[in-house]
Design an enzyme around this catalytic site. Structure first.
Site, PDB file in Angstrom:
ATOM      1  N   SER A 229      -0.061 -30.481  16.305  1.00  0.00           N
ATOM      2  CA  SER A 229      -0.978 -29.486  16.849  1.00  0.00           C
ATOM      3  C   SER A 229      -0.649 -28.108  16.286  1.00  0.00           C
ATOM      4  O   SER A 229       0.506 -27.814  15.946  1.00  0.00           O
ATOM      5  CB  SER A 229      -0.865 -29.440  18.379  1.00  0.00           C
ATOM      6  OG  SER A 229      -1.230 -30.686  18.949  1.00  0.00           O
TER       7      SER A 229
ATOM      8  N   LYS B  86     -12.329 -24.804  15.125  1.00  0.00           N
ATOM      9  CA  LYS B  86     -11.533 -25.887  15.704  1.00  0.00           C
ATOM     10  C   LYS B  86     -12.511 -26.747  16.503  1.00  0.00           C
ATOM     11  O   LYS B  86     -12.835 -26.435  17.646  1.00  0.00           O
ATOM     12  CB  LYS B  86     -10.423 -25.339  16.605  1.00  0.00           C
ATOM     13  CG  LYS B  86      -9.510 -26.427  17.177  1.00  0.00           C
ATOM     14  CD  LYS B  86      -8.389 -25.813  18.014  1.00  0.00           C
ATOM     15  CE  LYS B  86      -7.478 -26.895  18.586  1.00  0.00           C
ATOM     16  NZ  LYS B  86      -8.184 -27.759  19.560  1.00  0.00           N
TER      17      LYS B  86
ATOM     18  N   ARG C 133      -5.737 -39.860  15.975  1.00  0.00           N
ATOM     19  CA  ARG C 133      -4.522 -39.045  15.954  1.00  0.00           C
ATOM     20  C   ARG C 133      -3.408 -39.717  16.743  1.00  0.00           C
ATOM     21  O   ARG C 133      -2.251 -39.706  16.348  1.00  0.00           O
ATOM     22  CB  ARG C 133      -4.810 -37.653  16.533  1.00  0.00           C
ATOM     23  CG  ARG C 133      -3.596 -36.743  16.584  1.00  0.00           C
ATOM     24  CD  ARG C 133      -3.976 -35.368  17.124  1.00  0.00           C
ATOM     25  NE  ARG C 133      -2.825 -34.487  17.137  1.00  0.00           N
ATOM     26  CZ  ARG C 133      -1.954 -34.400  18.142  1.00  0.00           C
ATOM     27  NH1 ARG C 133      -2.117 -35.155  19.212  1.00  0.00           N
ATOM     28  NH2 ARG C 133      -0.932 -33.566  18.081  1.00  0.00           N
TER      29      ARG C 133
ATOM     30  N   GLU D 228     -12.553 -34.301  12.171  1.00  0.00           N
ATOM     31  CA  GLU D 228     -12.870 -34.457  13.585  1.00  0.00           C
ATOM     32  C   GLU D 228     -14.089 -35.357  13.735  1.00  0.00           C
ATOM     33  O   GLU D 228     -15.103 -35.167  13.049  1.00  0.00           O
ATOM     34  CB  GLU D 228     -13.143 -33.080  14.212  1.00  0.00           C
ATOM     35  CG  GLU D 228     -12.953 -33.042  15.710  1.00  0.00           C
ATOM     36  CD  GLU D 228     -11.484 -32.985  16.129  1.00  0.00           C
ATOM     37  OE1 GLU D 228     -11.227 -32.935  17.336  1.00  0.00           O
ATOM     38  OE2 GLU D 228     -10.598 -33.005  15.248  1.00  0.00           O
TER      39      GLU D 228
END
Length: 202
Positions: free
Chosen positions: A12, A36, A57, A91
């Site tokens: 992170s 983000k 992840r 993402e």
């Protein structure tokens, strides 16, 4: 879902709400600011131009294998003009428009696009991934593709057919426009859910 170790830990980013801390971090170096995106981080590996593996992840050290579901992501390239191994991070997201469209047709609507994306990509029924209108947006290339400039790397990845995260290049000779990026990269300007801005040294 089976698990697999990441080739590089998916960690992170440090968080702050103080613009001054961002300026200290950049310290008059070239950088870029990117959205983000608020979804589920995926690591995808292409070999010989085709998707071979997709991982969530997970713990950061290892992720869940979701390759078959990832193949049904609406904008995931079926074949790319790059034969060597290519590992990308991005993402898995649902646009606000698609989120609202799908929710209107569900007996139990989702509270946020993040939950819709995570539930879609991790569902054992891979058809759910297609029904959720999932999209994949790249924010990092893990593989060394012979380009040092990260902004140019994202351009190259886009040329290969991937969607890449919206970013603004911050050149120090332009006055290091951190304030400009903070003011202009607001969530309202993105079609995807956003929960911050990533600042990274180029």
């Amino acid at each position: 879902l089976k698990k697999q170790k990441h080739s590089k830990p998916t960690l992170s980013a440090a968080k702050t709400k103080d613009v001054g801390e961002i300026k200290e971090f950049i310290n008059w170096r070239d950088f870029y600011g990117s959205y983000k995106l608020d979804g589920l981080t995926l690591v995808v590996i292409f070999e010989n131009g085709m998707l071979q593996t997709a991982l969530t992840r997970g713990s950061g050290e290892e992720g869940e294998i979701v390759t078959e579901a990832a193949k049904l992501i609406s904008n995931m390239p079926k074949l790319i003009n790059y034969k060597n191994r290519l590992e990308l991070r991005g993402e898995c997201v649902v646009t606000w428009d698609n989120f609202n469209y799908i929710n209107e047709r569900l007996e139990e609507p989702f509270s946020h696009p993040r939950n819709m994306a995570a539930g879609g990509i991790r569902n054992l029924d891979t058809n759910i991934a297609k029904e959720r209108m999932l999209e994949f947006v790249v924010f990092e290339c893990v593989t060394d593709i012979g380009i040092d400039d990260k902004f140019l790397i994202l351009q190259k990845i886009e040329e290969l057919g991937f969607s890449v995260v919206d970013a603004i290049y911050g050149k120090v000779d332009n006055g290091c426009p951190v304030d400009y990026i903070v003011e202009n990269m607001t969530a309202e300007r993105s079609k995807y859910p956003v929960d911050g801005v990533i600042f990274e040294i180029n």
